[in-house]
Write a protein that holds these residues in place. Structure first.
Motif, PDB file in Angstrom:
ATOM      1  N   PRO A  94       0.748  -1.402  -0.004  1.00 52.40           N
ATOM      2  CA  PRO A  94       0.285   0.081   0.156  1.00 52.40           C
ATOM      3  C   PRO A  94       0.816   1.291   0.144  1.00 52.40           C
ATOM      4  CG  PRO A  94      -0.699  -1.726   1.459  1.00 52.40           C
ATOM      5  CD  PRO A  94       0.319  -2.101   1.134  1.00 52.40           C
ATOM      6  N   GLY A  95       1.930   1.404   0.564  1.00 57.41           N
ATOM      7  CA  GLY A  95       2.874   2.307   0.656  1.00 57.41           C
ATOM      8  C   GLY A  95       3.891   2.767  -0.188  1.00 57.41           C
ATOM      9  N   ALA A  96       3.904   1.804  -1.589  1.00 58.75           N
ATOM     10  CA  ALA A  96       5.059   1.640  -2.324  1.00 58.75           C
ATOM     11  C   ALA A  96       5.029   3.071  -3.105  1.00 58.75           C
ATOM     12  CB  ALA A  96       4.650   0.375  -3.251  1.00 58.75           C
ATOM     13  N   HIS A  97       3.933   3.428  -3.565  1.00 55.80           N
ATOM     14  CA  HIS A  97       3.994   4.670  -4.128  1.00 55.80           C
ATOM     15  C   HIS A  97       4.716   5.874  -3.291  1.00 55.80           C
ATOM     16  CE1 HIS A  97       0.534   5.467  -1.420  1.00 55.80           C
ATOM     17  NE2 HIS A  97       0.406   6.657  -2.097  1.00 55.80           N
ATOM     18  N   VAL A  98       4.501   5.899  -2.076  1.00 58.81           N
ATOM     19  CA  VAL A  98       5.199   6.817  -1.332  1.00 58.81           C
ATOM     20  C   VAL A  98       6.799   6.732  -1.389  1.00 58.81           C
ATOM     21  CG1 VAL A  98       5.407   7.866   0.959  1.00 58.81           C
ATOM     22  CG2 VAL A  98       3.394   7.012   0.274  1.00 58.81           C
ATOM     23  N   VAL A  99       7.201   5.652  -1.489  1.00 57.53           N
ATOM     24  CA  VAL A  99       8.593   5.345  -1.405  1.00 57.53           C
ATOM     25  C   VAL A  99       9.199   5.720  -2.882  1.00 57.53           C
ATOM     26  CG1 VAL A  99      10.534   3.492  -1.608  1.00 57.53           C
ATOM     27  CG2 VAL A  99       8.507   3.440   0.284  1.00 57.53           C
ATOM     28  N   GLU A 100       8.362   5.670  -3.869  1.00 55.49           N
ATOM     29  CA  GLU A 100       8.739   6.035  -5.360  1.00 55.49           C
ATOM     30  C   GLU A 100       8.718   7.487  -5.082  1.00 55.49           C
ATOM     31  OE1 GLU A 100       6.517   4.392  -8.181  1.00 55.49           O
ATOM     32  OE2 GLU A 100       6.545   2.288  -7.338  1.00 55.49           O
ATOM     33  N   CYS A 101       7.977   8.250  -4.544  1.00 56.16           N
ATOM     34  CA  CYS A 101       7.798   9.633  -4.609  1.00 56.16           C
ATOM     35  C   CYS A 101       8.963  10.495  -3.737  1.00 56.16           C
ATOM     36  CB  CYS A 101       6.468  10.149  -3.888  1.00 56.16           C
ATOM     37  SG  CYS A 101       5.124   9.824  -5.243  1.00 56.16           S
ATOM     38  N   VAL A 102       9.348   9.598  -2.520  1.00 49.30           N
ATOM     39  CA  VAL A 102      10.476  10.280  -1.520  1.00 49.30           C
ATOM     40  C   VAL A 102      11.639  10.021  -2.048  1.00 49.30           C
ATOM     41  CG1 VAL A 102      11.172   9.979   0.727  1.00 49.30           C
ATOM     42  CG2 VAL A 102       8.614  10.226   0.290  1.00 49.30           C
ATOM     43  N   ARG A 103      12.252   8.863  -2.757  1.00 51.95           N
ATOM     44  CA  ARG A 103      13.226   8.463  -3.253  1.00 51.95           C
ATOM     45  C   ARG A 103      14.104   9.559  -3.716  1.00 51.95           C
ATOM     46  NH1 ARG A 103      12.296   3.309  -5.637  1.00 51.95           N
ATOM     47  NH2 ARG A 103      12.674   2.503  -3.518  1.00 51.95           N
ATOM     48  N   PRO A 104      13.578  10.392  -4.832  1.00 49.90           N
ATOM     49  CA  PRO A 104      14.510  11.373  -5.508  1.00 49.90           C
ATOM     50  C   PRO A 104      14.637  12.598  -4.669  1.00 49.90           C
ATOM     51  CG  PRO A 104      12.396  11.295  -6.416  1.00 49.90           C
ATOM     52  CD  PRO A 104      12.229  10.445  -5.469  1.00 49.90           C
ATOM     53  N   LEU A 105      13.923  12.918  -3.447  1.00 52.07           N
ATOM     54  CA  LEU A 105      14.032  13.945  -2.701  1.00 52.07           C
ATOM     55  C   LEU A 105      15.567  14.510  -2.390  1.00 52.07           C
ATOM     56  CD1 LEU A 105      10.945  13.981  -0.639  1.00 52.07           C
ATOM     57  CD2 LEU A 105      11.436  15.191  -2.899  1.00 52.07           C
ATOM     58  N   PRO A 106      16.298  13.386  -2.005  1.00 55.52           N
ATOM     59  CA  PRO A 106      17.757  13.940  -1.517  1.00 55.52           C
ATOM     60  C   PRO A 106      18.504  14.381  -2.725  1.00 55.52           C
ATOM     61  CG  PRO A 106      17.234  11.756  -0.505  1.00 55.52           C
ATOM     62  CD  PRO A 106      16.177  12.097  -1.396  1.00 55.52           C
ATOM     63  N   ALA A 107      18.067  13.789  -4.067  1.00 55.52           N
ATOM     64  CA  ALA A 107      19.118  14.516  -4.870  1.00 55.52           C
ATOM     65  C   ALA A 107      18.597  15.881  -5.447  1.00 55.52           C
ATOM     66  CB  ALA A 107      18.894  13.541  -6.068  1.00 55.52           C
ATOM     67  N   LEU A 108      17.187  16.097  -5.299  1.00 55.70           N
ATOM     68  CA  LEU A 108      16.818  17.411  -5.687  1.00 55.70           C
ATOM     69  C   LEU A 108      17.091  18.498  -4.568  1.00 55.70           C
ATOM     70  CD1 LEU A 108      13.032  16.188  -6.532  1.00 55.70           C
ATOM     71  CD2 LEU A 108      14.867  17.368  -8.158  1.00 55.70           C
ATOM     72  N   ALA A 109      17.219  18.018  -3.371  1.00 59.32           N
ATOM     73  CA  ALA A 109      17.719  18.909  -2.234  1.00 59.32           C
ATOM     74  C   ALA A 109      19.077  19.319  -2.582  1.00 59.32           C
ATOM     75  CB  ALA A 109      17.381  18.230  -0.701  1.00 59.32           C
ATOM     76  N   ALA A 110      19.737  18.356  -2.986  1.00 55.77           N
ATOM     77  CA  ALA A 110      21.312  18.853  -3.346  1.00 55.77           C
ATOM     78  C   ALA A 110      21.208  19.702  -4.495  1.00 55.77           C
ATOM     79  CB  ALA A 110      21.941  17.537  -3.779  1.00 55.77           C
ATOM     80  N   ARG A 111      20.582  19.827  -5.211  1.00 56.71           N
ATOM     81  CA  ARG A 111      20.471  20.527  -6.618  1.00 56.71           C
ATOM     82  C   ARG A 111      19.897  22.034  -6.390  1.00 56.71           C
ATOM     83  NH1 ARG A 111      18.247  17.997 -11.790  1.00 56.71           N
ATOM     84  NH2 ARG A 111      18.782  20.127 -12.438  1.00 56.71           N
ATOM     85  N   PHE A 112      19.082  22.063  -5.462  1.00 60.13           N
ATOM     86  CA  PHE A 112      18.239  23.316  -5.370  1.00 60.13           C
ATOM     87  C   PHE A 112      18.174  23.765  -3.870  1.00 60.13           C
ATOM     88  CE2 PHE A 112      16.086  21.154  -8.776  1.00 60.13           C
ATOM     89  CZ  PHE A 112      16.216  22.151  -9.588  1.00 60.13           C
ATOM     90  N   ASP A 113      18.377  25.013  -3.610  1.00 61.28           N
ATOM     91  CA  ASP A 113      18.485  25.567  -2.284  1.00 61.28           C
ATOM     92  C   ASP A 113      16.807  25.751  -1.803  1.00 61.28           C
ATOM     93  OD1 ASP A 113      18.869  27.291  -0.096  1.00 61.28           O
ATOM     94  OD2 ASP A 113      19.107  29.021  -1.138  1.00 61.28           O
ATOM     95  N   LEU A 114      16.325  24.730  -1.349  1.00 58.65           N
ATOM     96  CA  LEU A 114      14.825  24.490  -0.903  1.00 58.65           C
ATOM     97  C   LEU A 114      14.724  25.503   0.042  1.00 58.65           C
ATOM     98  CD1 LEU A 114      14.489  20.705  -0.998  1.00 58.65           C
ATOM     99  CD2 LEU A 114      14.024  22.186  -3.012  1.00 58.65           C
ATOM    100  N   ARG A 115      15.560  25.724   1.283  1.00 55.60           N
ATOM    101  CA  ARG A 115      15.205  26.707   2.272  1.00 55.60           C
ATOM    102  C   ARG A 115      15.123  28.017   1.866  1.00 55.60           C
ATOM    103  NH1 ARG A 115      15.429  24.191   7.192  1.00 55.60           N
ATOM    104  NH2 ARG A 115      16.570  22.122   7.186  1.00 55.60           N
TER     105      ARG A 115
END
Length: 57
Positions: free
Chosen positions: A6-27
């Motif tokens: 049931p939660g597999a889609h959440v893992v797929e959505c969260v997995r790329p977040l560290p790479a995005l955070a490294a590329r963009f100044d989210l704060r």
């Protein structure tokens, strides 16, 4: 096709977040607004002076 958990889609959505955070100044993309100034937030977003308004307080 194998059945997914049931939660597999959440893992797929969260997995790329560290790479995005490294590329963009989210704060730096978010501007905090204390609750007493909450009315300014949508005005600033509409004017384009703020990308993401975040209420705090």
């Amino acid at each position: 096709m194998p059945e997914r958990s049931p939660g597999a889609h959440v893992v797929e959505c969260v997995r790329p977040l560290p790479a995005l955070a490294a590329r963009f100044d989210l704060r730096g993309m978010a501007t905090s607004y204390p609750l007493e100034r909450h009315a300014e937030a949508p005005v600033d977003v509409a004017a384009g002076t703020v990308l993401k308004a975040v209420p705090t307080g």
